[in-house]
Enzyme design. Structure first.
Site, PDB file in Angstrom:
ATOM      1  N   GLU A 289      43.316  17.367  40.117  1.00  0.00           N
ATOM      2  CA  GLU A 289      42.712  18.492  40.945  1.00  0.00           C
ATOM      3  C   GLU A 289      41.608  19.085  40.303  1.00  0.00           C
ATOM      4  O   GLU A 289      41.742  20.601  39.749  1.00  0.00           O
ATOM      5  CB  GLU A 289      44.166  19.109  40.805  1.00  0.00           C
ATOM      6  CG  GLU A 289      45.131  19.353  41.813  1.00  0.00           C
ATOM      7  CD  GLU A 289      46.486  19.985  41.913  1.00  0.00           C
ATOM      8  OE1 GLU A 289      45.985  21.019  40.414  1.00  0.00           O
ATOM      9  OE2 GLU A 289      47.706  19.953  42.436  1.00  0.00           O
ATOM     10  N   PRO A 290      40.704  18.444  39.532  1.00  0.00           N
ATOM     11  CA  PRO A 290      39.452  18.865  38.988  1.00  0.00           C
ATOM     12  C   PRO A 290      39.101  19.782  38.988  1.00  0.00           C
ATOM     13  O   PRO A 290      38.684  20.601  41.069  1.00  0.00           O
ATOM     14  CB  PRO A 290      38.478  17.817  38.415  1.00  0.00           C
ATOM     15  CG  PRO A 290      38.816  16.770  39.720  1.00  0.00           C
ATOM     16  CD  PRO A 290      40.727  17.470  40.450  1.00  0.00           C
ATOM     17  N   GLY A 291      38.808  20.998  39.025  1.00  0.00           N
ATOM     18  CA  GLY A 291      37.812  22.360  39.793  1.00  0.00           C
ATOM     19  C   GLY A 291      37.016  22.947  38.096  1.00  0.00           C
ATOM     20  O   GLY A 291      35.672  21.980  38.618  1.00  0.00           O
ATOM     21  N   ARG A 292      37.396  22.975  37.160  1.00  0.00           N
ATOM     22  CA  ARG A 292      36.056  23.498  36.528  1.00  0.00           C
ATOM     23  C   ARG A 292      34.593  22.439  36.230  1.00  0.00           C
ATOM     24  O   ARG A 292      33.859  22.603  36.057  1.00  0.00           O
ATOM     25  CB  ARG A 292      36.685  23.935  35.345  1.00  0.00           C
ATOM     26  CG  ARG A 292      35.749  24.381  34.052  1.00  0.00           C
ATOM     27  CD  ARG A 292      36.924  24.615  32.286  1.00  0.00           C
ATOM     28  NE  ARG A 292      37.582  24.790  33.232  1.00  0.00           N
ATOM     29  CZ  ARG A 292      37.802  26.349  32.875  1.00  0.00           C
ATOM     30  NH1 ARG A 292      37.026  27.161  32.083  1.00  0.00           N
ATOM     31  NH2 ARG A 292      39.139  26.838  32.813  1.00  0.00           N
ATOM     32  N   CYS A 359      31.294  50.651  32.859  1.00  0.00           N
ATOM     33  CA  CYS A 359      31.616  51.739  32.222  1.00  0.00           C
ATOM     34  C   CYS A 359      32.821  51.749  31.320  1.00  0.00           C
ATOM     35  O   CYS A 359      33.293  51.879  31.097  1.00  0.00           O
ATOM     36  CB  CYS A 359      31.404  53.290  32.715  1.00  0.00           C
ATOM     37  SG  CYS A 359      29.830  53.441  33.634  1.00  0.00           S
TER      38      CYS A 359
HETATM   39  N1  LLP Z   1      45.788  22.731  39.843  1.00  0.00           N
HETATM   40  C1  LLP Z   1      46.092  23.623  39.273  1.00  0.00           C
HETATM   41  C2  LLP Z   1      47.832  24.080  40.091  1.00  0.00           C
HETATM   42  C3  LLP Z   1      46.082  25.133  38.780  1.00  0.00           C
HETATM   43  O1  LLP Z   1      46.802  25.551  38.624  1.00  0.00           O
HETATM   44  C4  LLP Z   1      44.193  24.669  38.622  1.00  0.00           C
HETATM   45  C5  LLP Z   1      43.511  25.969  37.783  1.00  0.00           C
HETATM   46  C6  LLP Z   1      43.546  23.839  38.497  1.00  0.00           C
HETATM   47  C7  LLP Z   1      44.401  22.517  39.430  1.00  0.00           C
HETATM   48  C8  LLP Z   1      42.201  23.946  38.156  1.00  0.00           C
HETATM   49  O2  LLP Z   1      42.020  23.427  36.632  1.00  0.00           O
HETATM   50  P1  LLP Z   1      40.340  23.802  36.250  1.00  0.00           P
HETATM   51  O3  LLP Z   1      40.512  22.112  36.186  1.00  0.00           O
HETATM   52  O4  LLP Z   1      39.707  24.016  36.993  1.00  0.00           O
HETATM   53  O5  LLP Z   1      40.418  23.682  34.661  1.00  0.00           O
HETATM   54  N2  LLP Z   1      40.057  31.486  35.217  1.00  0.00           N
HETATM   55  C9  LLP Z   1      40.277  31.240  34.043  1.00  0.00           C
HETATM   56  C10 LLP Z   1      40.568  29.277  34.793  1.00  0.00           C
HETATM   57  C11 LLP Z   1      41.988  29.364  34.962  1.00  0.00           C
HETATM   58  C12 LLP Z   1      43.242  27.975  36.117  1.00  0.00           C
HETATM   59  C13 LLP Z   1      43.899  28.204  36.649  1.00  0.00           C
HETATM   60  N3  LLP Z   1      44.130  27.001  37.331  1.00  0.00           N
HETATM   61  C14 LLP Z   1      38.761  30.392  33.331  1.00  0.00           C
HETATM   62  O6  LLP Z   1      37.880  31.344  34.014  1.00  0.00           O
HETATM   63  O7  LLP Z   1      39.201  29.792  32.455  1.00  0.00           O
END
Ligand code: LLP
Length: 430
Positions: A289-292, A359
Site C-alpha cells: 500500500e505505498p502512497g507517498r 492569519c
Molecule cells: N496504508 C494505510 C493503512 C495507511 O494508513 C497509510 C497512510 C498508507 C497505507 C500509506 O502510507 P505511505 O506509503 O504514504 O507512507 N499526512 C501524513 C501521512 C499520513 C499517513 C497516513 N496513513 C504526512 O503528510 O506525512
C-alpha cells in the site's frame, strides 16, 4: 580510442530541473504553467509517478503481488486513472475514496483494499456491492458490522484483520501506527481467537492478514520485523484451518525530503529485501500500500511571492500559497525544499521565514531558511508536495483550493481547475 563511461548514476529523484535558467517539470516551463493557470498551482509529473510504480512492480516481480496505491496520498482522479491503467490496485479509507476509484478506473475496484478504524455501514455496503478485494478490519465491532452487512446484502465479505505488531517505526509521532499505544489494528496476540470466531459466520471469508506500521519510515528493518510476526501468525492460522491467501504489508516507505541525492530504485530494492526476509518461505499473494513513495517527489506546489518584509531582525517572504494548501510544515514540522523558479545567477542568499497569508503564526513553510534573494512577483516551488499536499488542503480563511496540472511527456493537462467562491459557498444555507 574513446573512453567508455560506465558510471551508473541513479535517475534524478525529482522531475524538476532548471532548463534555460528556469525551473521545469519534465521540460515543461513552470513559469508558463503559472501564467496559464495562476498560482498556487500543484504540478505533477506523470512520468515520475509511473516510474516509481514500475520500481515496485520490478522489485516484487518474483512473487505474486498487487500494489494497492494509498489513495489518501493524492486522490486526484487523473492520478488514480494513471495508476489504475498501469495495473495498480488501491488502498482506500472511506466511501469517498471508493467513489473516486470507481470514477477514475472502474476495473480496479476488484483490486481495492479498505482500511480504516471507523468504517460506517453505508461505506461497507458500497464496498461490498463493488466486490472489492478485501476489508482490512480494525476491531471486533467492525467485524460484527461487516458480517451483518454482508448477510443483509447476501454478499460474502473477504476480510483481513489488521494486526498491530507492536513494532517501533522511527517516524513522526502523528504518523506512527504500529505500537500497542496507537488506535490502529488489533493486538496480534488476540488475532487467532478473532479469526476462530469469524469462521462461524458463513458471511465472512478470512482471506488475509494485514499490517501497517506508519508512514515516512526510512529504515527498512521495522518492516521486516512486522512481517516476520505476521508470517508466524499466518502459519498458525493455516494450521487452524483458515484459508489465508493474502498478506497485506501496508505502506509507509519514506522518501528523502532534503536535497541530498536519493536513489529511489535502491530504496525500493532494500524494502523488497526486508519484506522478503520477513516473509521467509511464505508464498501468499502480497499486497502493498505505498502512497507517498509513488507520488510525493512527482509534485511541487508552485507559488508567487507577494511581499517581502523585515520585522526586527527577521525577514519574511510571504507567498500566495499558505498552510491551507500545504499543511505538512505546520502540522508535522515537515521539511520541504523551496527553490526559486528563476535560477539564481550567484550564490547570494537571504535567511527568511517563508510563510503564507493565513492569519496565524503556524502558517509557515520554512523558518530561518537560506533562500535566493526573491522579490515580489517571483515564483518559487515547494518540492516533494505530491503526497499529502492537495489531499490535506482546506478552505481555511475562505481561501479557494489550488488548481492542479499533470505533465505527461510533452502534454500538460489541467486536471483540477481552481476552486471558485461559488464552489465554496455551494453547500451553505442562509
Ligand atoms: N496504508 C494505510 C493503512 C495507511 O494508513 C497509510 C497512510 C498508507 C497505507 C500509506 O502510507 P505511505 O506509503 O504514504 O507512507 N499526512 C501524513 C501521512 C499520513 C499517513 C497516513 N496513513 C504526512 O503528510 O506525512
Amino acid at each position: 580510442m574513446k573512453k567508455k563511461v560506465t558510471t551508473r548514476s541513479a535517475p534524478p529523484a525529482r522531475p524538476f530541473a532548471y532548463r534555460n535558467r528556469s525551473l521545469s517539470c519534465d521540460g515543461a516551463s513552470l513559469t508558463a504553467l503559472a501564467e496559464a493557470h495562476g498560482t498556487p498551482l500543484y504540478v505533477y509529473s506523470a512520468q515520475q509517478i509511473s516510474c516509481r510504480f514500475q520500481l515496485f512492480q520490478k522489485a516484487f516481480g518474483s512473487r505474486p503481488h498487487t500494489v494497492c496505491y494509498a489513495v489518501k496520498a493524492n486522490s486526484s482522479l487523473a492520478i488514480l486513472k494513471l495508476l489504475g491503467e498501469q495495473g495498480a490496485g488501491f488502498d482506500i479509507v472511506s466511501g469517498g475514496e471508493l467513489e473516486r476509484v470507481r470514477r477514475a478506473h472502474k476495473p480496479a475496484l476488484k483490486k481495492v483494499v479498505f482500511s480504516g478504524v471507523g468504517k460506517q455501514a453505508w461505506e461497507i455496503d458500497a464496498a461490498l456491492k463493488a466486490n472489492i478485494l478485501q476489508f482490512n478490519v480494525e476491531s471486533e465491532q467492525e467485524l460484527d458490522l461487516l458480517a451483518a452487512r454482508a448477510q443483509a446484502l447476501g454478499i460474502r465479505a473477504r476480510f483481513a484483520l489488521r494486526v498491530n505488531p507492536d513494532v517501533f517505526a522511527e517516524t513522526h509521532p502523528y504518523i506512527s501506527t504500529g505500537l500497542s499505544e496507537h488506535k490502529f489494528g488489533i493486538a496480534i496476540t488476540q488475532a487467532r481467537a478473532i479469526y476462530r470466531r469469524a469462521a462461524k459466520s458463513k458471511w465472512l471469508d478470512a482471506s488475509g492478514v494485514s499490517v501497517h506500521i506508519g508512514s515516512q519510515i526510512r529504515k527498512v528493518d521495522p518492516f521486516a520485523a512486522a512481517l516476520d510476526r505476521v508470517t508466524s501468525l499466518v502459519a498458525q492460522l493455516r494450521r487452524d484451518g483458515h484459508n489465508i491467501r493474502y498478506i497485506d504489508a501496508g505502506g509507509g516507505l519514506g522518501i528523502d525530503y532534503s536535497d541530498a541525492p536519493f536513489d529511489a530504485a535502491h530504496q525500493v530494492e532494500r524494502y523488497a529485501a526486508a519484506l522478503a526476509k520477513g516473509l521467509a518461505n511464505e508464498q501468499a499473494h502480497l499486497l502493498l500500500e505505498p502512497g507517498r513513495f509513488l507520488v510525493a517527489q512527482a509534485g511541487a506546489l508552485l507559488t508567487r511571492v507577494l511581499v517581502t518584509k523585515k520585522n526586527g531582525a527577521k525577514t519574511f517572504v510571504i507567498t500566495d500559497a499558505a498552510m491551507n494548501d500545504l499543511i505538512r510544515p505546520a502540522l508535522y514540522h515537515a521539511h520541504h525544499e523551496i527553490v526559486p523558479v528563476r535560477q539564481p545567477t550567484g550564490k547570494a542568499t537571504i535567511t527568511a521565514d517563508i510563510v503564507g497569508p493565513v492569519c496565524e503564526s503556524g502558517d509557515f513553510f520554512a523558518r530561518d531558511r537560506a533562500i535566493a534573494n526573491v522579490k515580489p512577483g517571483d515564483l518559487v516551488a515547494l518540492l516533494d508536495a505530491g503526497a499529502y499536499g492537495m489531499t490535506q488542503a482546506s478552505n481555511y480563511n475562505s481561501r479557494p483550493r489550488a488548481a492542479e496540472v499533470l505533465v505527461d511527456g510533452t502534454k500538460t493537462t489541467l486536471i483540477r481547475r481552481r476552486e471558485t467562491m461559488r464552489d465554496q459557498l455551494a453547500t451553505e444555507i442562509l
